[in-house]
Structure formats: structure tokens, C-alpha cells
Design an enzyme around this catalytic site. Structure first.
Site, PDB file in Angstrom:
ATOM      1  N   SER A 138       0.836  -1.193   0.000  1.00  0.00           N
ATOM      2  CA  SER A 138       0.000   0.000   0.000  1.00  0.00           C
ATOM      3  C   SER A 138       0.872   1.246   0.000  1.00  0.00           C
ATOM      4  O   SER A 138       2.022   1.209   0.470  1.00  0.00           O
ATOM      5  CB  SER A 138      -0.883   0.014   1.260  1.00  0.00           C
ATOM      6  OG  SER A 138      -1.564   1.246   1.411  1.00  0.00           O
ATOM      7  N   TYR A 148      -1.730  -0.701  10.517  1.00  0.00           N
ATOM      8  CA  TYR A 148      -1.937  -1.063   9.112  1.00  0.00           C
ATOM      9  C   TYR A 148      -0.758  -0.556   8.285  1.00  0.00           C
ATOM     10  O   TYR A 148      -0.158  -1.291   7.494  1.00  0.00           O
ATOM     11  CB  TYR A 148      -3.249  -0.468   8.594  1.00  0.00           C
ATOM     12  CG  TYR A 148      -3.549  -0.823   7.153  1.00  0.00           C
ATOM     13  CD1 TYR A 148      -4.261  -1.973   6.843  1.00  0.00           C
ATOM     14  CD2 TYR A 148      -3.114  -0.012   6.111  1.00  0.00           C
ATOM     15  CE1 TYR A 148      -4.533  -2.308   5.515  1.00  0.00           C
ATOM     16  CE2 TYR A 148      -3.380  -0.331   4.796  1.00  0.00           C
ATOM     17  CZ  TYR A 148      -4.089  -1.477   4.499  1.00  0.00           C
ATOM     18  OH  TYR A 148      -4.347  -1.802   3.186  1.00  0.00           O
TER      19      TYR A 148
END
Length: 256
Positions: A138, A148
Site C-alpha cells: 500500500s 496497518y
């Protein structure tokens, strides 16, 4: 004919990988938790493209289930030519507000699964002298935004290191680093993204087409779209105190 194994195959970017790989003639091994959705997708791809599709239900937070997937991806008798580590997981809110078991589950899916399956695939592919691994990371991996972001940072850096280790072996490793992507990821995570402008969103089919093109070129880090290429370049060049300041208070995932 090539065989690809895709984790998190029933939704979002993983499903799009499965669809495009089947369309180009690859046989598939589809991994996800929900058997009904796996079977439905497998039937669809068999009927539409005439490829062989194996269904492998697995919860990647379960070590026994993870072991079965690792055994399959490392099989000598039934080789996997392309591994797509795509399975997703996200938690809403801040790290200290979460139950640690939930954080461990997220880590298991986003980071440990990538480690374990890349190890199994990397060894088998190295011995054959060919293959490719795609680890879906990501743009969040370049900032400082909760666990995350931290888990995805592991994926990106790990992929870069493994790519260097396998250089010259015939095996490539690509970290795919998308930004906001139109999938069901954020809805399933119960994250309201309605205030984001449309121009920041990526289209999953285009993202996967571009990613597969980068894999074919042996690119180590694939960042889709000019917008996110600029964002990643800025994050890499910016002083870390500035990156932390910009990221402060943001604890939501930024990719699907």
C-alpha cells in the site's frame, strides 16, 4: 500453461487478479475464507475461460490453515508459477484502543502470511529457476499511520529485500503499492470514505493490468497512477518528522 495462486481471491483487488489471470489462460488456485464465494468464483472462471481452478479455503490467521496454503504454493509436483499475496485485513481506530488479539490477527494476515508464503514459493521457484511473487502492499507503507501502515511497511521492505536475494535466479518479486481503490475493502472494514474526492480513487481493473505489466518487466515496487507515484516520491524524500506530522491522527487504511 502457468498456475497462479491468489490469496484474498473473492473480493476487490484479489478477485480482479483472478479474473485477469484466468482471462490470459492461467490456471488458478484461489484462497479465501468463504467457501461459497470461492466456489462461485471458481465456477464463473471455469465457464468463462476454460481454465482449471482449484479452491483452497483457508483462514490465514490459523497456522494450520496457513501451513496447508504454504504446502500448496511450495509443491514440486504441482508448481505455482505466480503467487499473489493479496489477503486483506483492517481495524478501525487507534492501536491502543484495539484488543491485542485483533491486532495480532491483522499482523498474521497482512505480514506473517506474506512472510510464510513467500518463503515457500521463493524456495520452490528458485529451484525451478522461474516464477514471480506479487505482494500487495500500500502507499500507506511509506507513511506513519497506525499498525496497518506498519504492517504494509514490512511488506514493501521485505519484498525489496527478497527481490535482491533472488536477483539473477529467474524469480522476481514485486511489491504492489496502491492507494485508495474502488473495492468493497473499506465497506467491509466499516470505514466511511464518502468525503474523499473521486480523483484519488483507482480503478481495480486498470490497477491490476498495470501491476501485471510491471511484474512482466521485473519491477520491484509498482505504484499505480501518476498521483500516487508523486505521493510516494514525496513521502520517500520528506524528512521523517514531517511525514509523522502529516500522518498524525490518521489511523485508517489507505488501500484496498
Amino acid at each position: 500453461m502457468s498456475t497462479a495462486l491468489v490469496t484474498g481471491a473473492t473480493a476487490g483487488i484479489g478477485r480482479e487478479f483472478a479474473v485477469q489471470l484466468a482471462a490470459r489462460g492461467d490456471d488458478l488456485v484461489l484462497v479465501a475464507r468463504e467457501v461459497t464465494r470461492l466456489e462461485a468464483l471458481a465456477d464463473e472462471l471455469r465457464a468463462r475461460h476454460g481454465v482449471e481452478v482449484e479452491v483452497l479455503p483457508a483462514d490465514l490467521t490459523d497456522r494450520e490453515a496457513m501451513g496447508r496454503v504454504a504446502e500448496r504454493v511450495g509443491s514440486v509436483e504441482r508448481p505455482v508459477d505466480l503467487l499473489v499475496n493479496n489477503a486483506g485485513f483492517s481495524l478501525k481506530g487507534a492501536f491502543l484502543d484495539h484488543n491485542i488479539a485483533d491486532e495480532e490477527a491483522q499482523f498474521d494476515v497482512l505480514a506473517r502470511a506474506v512472510l510464510v508464503l513467500s518463503h515457500a514459493a521463493g524456495r520452490a521457484m528458485r529451484d525451478r529457476g522461474r516464477g514471480a511473487i506479487v505482494n500487495v502492499s500500500s502507499v500507506a507503507s511509506f507513511i506513519a499511520s497506525g499498525t496497518y501502515s506498519a504492517d504494509k511497511a514490512f511488506v514493501t521492505v521485505f519484498s525489496e529485500g527478497l527481490a535482491a536475494e533472488l536477483a539473477g535466479s529467474g524469480v522476481t518479486v514485486t511489491a504492489l503499492c496502491p492507494g485508495f481503490t474502488h473495492t468493497e475493502f473499506h465497506e467491509r472494514a466499516d470505514v466511511d470514505m464518502s468525503r474523499l474526492p473521486e480523483f484519488v480513487w483507482l480503478d481495480a481493473p486498470r490497477l491490476v493490468r498495470d501491476a501485471l505489466a510491471d511484474v512482466a518487466k521485473g519491477k520491484v515496487v509498482s505504484v499505480p497512477s501518476p498521483l500516487y507515484k508523486v505521493a510516494v516520491a514525496a513521502a520517500r524524500l520528506a524528512p521523517r518528522p514531517l511525514v509523522r506530522a502529516v500522518s498524525k491522527g490518521a489511523h485508517r487504511p489507505s488501500a484496498g
